[in-house]
Each structure stands twice: as structure tokens, then as C-alpha cells.
Write a protein that holds these residues in place. Sequence first.
Motif, PDB file in Angstrom:
ATOM      1  N   TRP A  30     -10.698   4.462   0.869  1.00 15.23           N
ATOM      2  CA  TRP A  30      -9.661   3.655   1.517  1.00 15.23           C
ATOM      3  C   TRP A  30     -10.148   2.229   1.755  1.00 15.23           C
ATOM      4  CZ3 TRP A  30      -4.590   4.250   2.838  1.00 15.23           C
ATOM      5  CH2 TRP A  30      -4.030   5.515   2.619  1.00 15.23           C
ATOM      6  N   MET A  31     -11.378   2.076   2.218  1.00 16.81           N
ATOM      7  CA  MET A  31     -11.914   0.743   2.521  1.00 16.81           C
ATOM      8  C   MET A  31     -12.035  -0.102   1.249  1.00 16.81           C
ATOM      9  SD  MET A  31     -11.854   0.864   5.698  1.00 16.81           S
ATOM     10  CE  MET A  31     -12.386  -0.801   5.945  1.00 16.81           C
ATOM     11  N   TRP A  33     -10.162   0.119  -1.452  1.00 19.16           N
ATOM     12  CA  TRP A  33      -8.806  -0.278  -1.831  1.00 19.16           C
ATOM     13  C   TRP A  33      -8.290  -1.389  -0.919  1.00 19.16           C
ATOM     14  CZ3 TRP A  33      -3.906   1.055   0.639  1.00 19.16           C
ATOM     15  CH2 TRP A  33      -2.795   0.654  -0.107  1.00 19.16           C
ATOM     16  N   MET A  34      -8.464  -1.234   0.387  1.00 20.74           N
ATOM     17  CA  MET A  34      -7.983  -2.249   1.328  1.00 20.74           C
ATOM     18  C   MET A  34      -8.771  -3.548   1.200  1.00 20.74           C
ATOM     19  SD  MET A  34      -6.795   0.163   4.524  1.00 20.74           S
ATOM     20  CE  MET A  34      -6.614  -1.173   5.637  1.00 20.74           C
ATOM     21  N   ASP A  35     -10.077  -3.476   0.940  1.00 11.68           N
ATOM     22  CA  ASP A  35     -10.865  -4.693   0.723  1.00 11.68           C
ATOM     23  C   ASP A  35     -10.356  -5.448  -0.500  1.00 11.68           C
ATOM     24  OD1 ASP A  35     -12.430  -4.293   2.951  1.00 11.68           O
ATOM     25  OD2 ASP A  35     -14.140  -3.462   1.842  1.00 11.68           O
ATOM     26  N   GLY A  36      -9.953  -4.719  -1.539  1.00  6.32           N
ATOM     27  CA  GLY A  36      -9.379  -5.360  -2.721  1.00  6.32           C
ATOM     28  C   GLY A  36      -8.095  -6.107  -2.391  1.00  6.32           C
ATOM     29  N   LEU A  37      -7.252  -5.504  -1.548  1.00  6.63           N
ATOM     30  CA  LEU A  37      -6.023  -6.176  -1.114  1.00  6.63           C
ATOM     31  C   LEU A  37      -6.351  -7.422  -0.298  1.00  6.63           C
ATOM     32  CD1 LEU A  37      -3.798  -3.124  -0.057  1.00  6.63           C
ATOM     33  CD2 LEU A  37      -3.516  -4.562  -2.088  1.00  6.63           C
ATOM     34  N   CYS A  95      -3.465   3.108  -4.092  1.00  2.00           N
ATOM     35  CA  CYS A  95      -3.715   3.742  -2.800  1.00  2.00           C
ATOM     36  C   CYS A  95      -4.349   5.126  -2.968  1.00  2.00           C
ATOM     37  CB  CYS A  95      -2.415   3.865  -2.028  1.00  2.00           C
ATOM     38  SG  CYS A  95      -2.639   4.597  -0.396  1.00  2.00           S
ATOM     39  N   PRO A  96      -5.436   5.382  -2.236  1.00  2.00           N
ATOM     40  CA  PRO A  96      -6.112   6.680  -2.337  1.00  2.00           C
ATOM     41  C   PRO A  96      -5.247   7.876  -1.971  1.00  2.00           C
ATOM     42  CG  PRO A  96      -7.503   5.093  -1.209  1.00  2.00           C
ATOM     43  CD  PRO A  96      -6.163   4.455  -1.373  1.00  2.00           C
ATOM     44  N   ILE A  97      -4.220   7.686  -1.191  1.00  2.00           N
ATOM     45  CA  ILE A  97      -3.377   8.824  -0.795  1.00  2.00           C
ATOM     46  C   ILE A  97      -2.678   9.438  -2.004  1.00  2.00           C
ATOM     47  CG2 ILE A  97      -1.152   7.690  -0.309  1.00  2.00           C
ATOM     48  CD1 ILE A  97      -1.207   9.270   2.378  1.00  2.00           C
ATOM     49  N   LEU A  98      -2.527   8.652  -3.069  1.00  4.02           N
ATOM     50  CA  LEU A  98      -1.848   9.134  -4.264  1.00  4.02           C
ATOM     51  C   LEU A  98      -2.708  10.081  -5.089  1.00  4.02           C
ATOM     52  CD1 LEU A  98      -0.138   5.788  -5.302  1.00  4.02           C
ATOM     53  CD2 LEU A  98       0.872   7.714  -4.041  1.00  4.02           C
ATOM     54  N   ALA A  99      -4.001  10.161  -4.768  1.00  6.03           N
ATOM     55  CA  ALA A  99      -4.887  11.093  -5.463  1.00  6.03           C
ATOM     56  C   ALA A  99      -4.581  12.537  -5.066  1.00  6.03           C
ATOM     57  CB  ALA A  99      -6.347  10.765  -5.166  1.00  6.03           C
ATOM     58  N   GLY A 100      -3.947  12.714  -3.911  1.00  5.44           N
ATOM     59  CA  GLY A 100      -3.535  14.042  -3.463  1.00  5.44           C
ATOM     60  C   GLY A 100      -2.029  14.160  -3.586  1.00  5.44           C
ATOM     61  N   GLU A 101      -1.421  14.769  -2.593  1.00  5.26           N
ATOM     62  CA  GLU A 101       0.024  14.949  -2.614  1.00  5.26           C
ATOM     63  C   GLU A 101       0.743  13.944  -1.733  1.00  5.26           C
ATOM     64  OE1 GLU A 101       1.654  18.890  -2.486  1.00  5.26           O
ATOM     65  OE2 GLU A 101      -0.313  19.748  -2.882  1.00  5.26           O
TER      66      GLU A 101
END
Length: 112
Positions: A30-31, A33-37, A95-101
Amino acid sequence: MSKFLYLFWNKQAGWAPQSPEQMEQRMKTWMVWMDGLKQSGHFQGAGDRLEGTGKLVKAKSVSDGPYAEAKDTIGGYIVVQAKDIDEAVELSKGCPILAGEGMVEVRPIASM
């Protein structure tokens, strides 16, 4: 440029406890991904993880929420800036949440 709200939806069914190492790895993902943003100038507002409890307020009642029968819940949010909704959607795809459901709901923020 416009602002957009990312709402992070999680599926409650099938949640399994994670080891401290798994939790740390998830947070690192998550960090990154957010650091990239942030580095690209798209991250606009601090987001937070939301607790799983709360209250639902209606005109004449207050009840516990989110409802126990709900299959999806909002687990957190952030605010990003993008030229349009198409760019905001593209940015959300990392977004890392998309790696799951999980899901990311992308909502334009109305300018006042």
C-alpha cells in the motif's frame, strides 16, 4: 485538474487472520502505491482506514452499521487529483486491494 475520492471496498466473507509478516508486506504494498501517487502529484488528501463499526442514521432512527448481512464494506479512502475520471480510473488500477476481491470506487468531488 479535478479531485476524486477513492473508496476502498472489501469483501468480508473469507477474511482470514494474517501473520505479522503478511500484515507488514501488505502495508508495504500500500505504501509503495501511495508513494507513487504522491511523487506524481496525484495524491491530494490523507486517507484513512475505517473501523468496521459505526452507526447508520436515518430520518427517524439510528442503528448499528455497517449491517452484519453486508457482503462488502468501505475499508478506507483517499483523495487524488487527475485531469479527468478516465485518468483517475487508470491510477486506481494499481491499488493493492485489487489483488484480492476488493474494489475501488472512483467518485468525482464536486467543486464548490
